[in-house]
Design an enzyme around this catalytic site. Sequence first.
Site, PDB file in Angstrom:
ATOM      1  N   HIS A  74     -17.046  41.515  50.752  1.00  0.00           N
ATOM      2  CA  HIS A  74     -16.888  40.097  50.427  1.00  0.00           C
ATOM      3  C   HIS A  74     -16.171  39.379  51.570  1.00  0.00           C
ATOM      4  O   HIS A  74     -15.233  38.603  51.363  1.00  0.00           O
ATOM      5  CB  HIS A  74     -16.156  39.926  49.099  1.00  0.00           C
ATOM      6  CG  HIS A  74     -16.999  40.308  47.914  1.00  0.00           C
ATOM      7  ND1 HIS A  74     -17.739  39.389  47.205  1.00  0.00           N
ATOM      8  CD2 HIS A  74     -17.243  41.519  47.340  1.00  0.00           C
ATOM      9  CE1 HIS A  74     -18.397  40.011  46.224  1.00  0.00           C
ATOM     10  NE2 HIS A  74     -18.118  41.305  46.302  1.00  0.00           N
ATOM     11  N   TYR A 342      -9.039  48.421  47.858  1.00  0.00           N
ATOM     12  CA  TYR A 342      -8.621  47.064  48.197  1.00  0.00           C
ATOM     13  C   TYR A 342      -7.332  47.106  49.013  1.00  0.00           C
ATOM     14  O   TYR A 342      -7.158  46.364  49.979  1.00  0.00           O
ATOM     15  CB  TYR A 342      -8.373  46.243  46.930  1.00  0.00           C
ATOM     16  CG  TYR A 342      -9.586  45.799  46.162  1.00  0.00           C
ATOM     17  CD1 TYR A 342     -10.850  46.351  46.387  1.00  0.00           C
ATOM     18  CD2 TYR A 342      -9.489  44.830  45.179  1.00  0.00           C
ATOM     19  CE1 TYR A 342     -11.955  45.947  45.660  1.00  0.00           C
ATOM     20  CE2 TYR A 342     -10.593  44.406  44.444  1.00  0.00           C
ATOM     21  CZ  TYR A 342     -11.815  44.977  44.686  1.00  0.00           C
ATOM     22  OH  TYR A 342     -12.907  44.569  43.965  1.00  0.00           O
TER      23      TYR A 342
END
Length: 367
Positions: A74, A342
Amino acid sequence: MEHEDLKPPAAPARELRRRSALIGIGAVACVGAVDVGAFAYVSGRATPDRLTPGRLADGFETVFGKHPGFRRNHAKGVSVAGEFVASGAGTSVSEATVFEDGRRTPVTGRFSLSGGVPDVADATKTVRGLALRFDLPDGEQWRTAMVNLPVFQDRTPQGFYDRMLAFKALPDTGQPDPEKKAAFLAEHPETVRAMELAKKHPPTSGFADSTFNGLNAFHFTNGSGGSVPVRWSMVPLQPVRAAAKGPIGRNELFETLIDAFDGGPLRWRLVLTIGGPEDPLDDATLPWPDSRRTLDAGVLTLSSVHTEASGNARDINFDPTVLPRGIAVSDDPLLSARSSVYARSFARRTGEPDTKGTVKVTGKHDD
């Protein structure tokens, strides 16, 4: 570059502001405090073939290349800000203060496209993301990273990693190796089912009219100690239109989003879906029945869009396991994996050279 708040400007400034918001998409400068999240996914002795957060992050770089200062997935995105106003209905299943009737909670968020290339061309079929951080009283936060798919395409972290490599585009064709793709799908019928379900939920025209789903299951506990499994969705209050057929402009999805803010705030309804005893909590590839009870928990209003810059969503690790009292993780193996990967991605990009947000994305008339 300082961020710009895109409120309705006078025309000719409108085009300038649209372009300003699309310069430096996704880049991160050096950040003082590294939000490393949880590393619960990795435990036990490391072996050469063990799937660790580092190997998963390396997988993104293998597929999409290295882009210092950007998210591994992303990478292309813009920051947004607004607030969530609770309806009070959510208090029946969770003691989280965010659900208290009339509570106004500040929200920082980010719209994005999946993949690790920060200046990738927009496409209607590319998975869209909406990540949010709710800033609650007493320093609590609720972070969530949602996508516009009805279910996740992989049941396990290993499945996600293997699919990412099997579907890597070949330089000469721009398409995956057909043999590797076919071999993966033959071994993963759950992914085939998930992809078929996604086909029944075609993308809408853009970010503003997309429904964004949390996909993973969580445990909600109310003030009386009662606990239920929950999945959530953000359902648009903007009119929904079908996606354009065929190719679109290189930055058309983002430009259309920015133009939409020129007309005023954008709104979504937070819908909580209550799972039944037989509904899977550890398999995000399986949908829950449409007959499940839902709660209208309130309205998310996003009022501004910004170039990604210091102090906004650019600097946030949208770890889905950062949760307030009243919401807890389930046994879904993807949750701990997402948290740890993440964190690894965040640590890498904040330690990389300052790109100063200089990646340029051209306007819609420069394709």
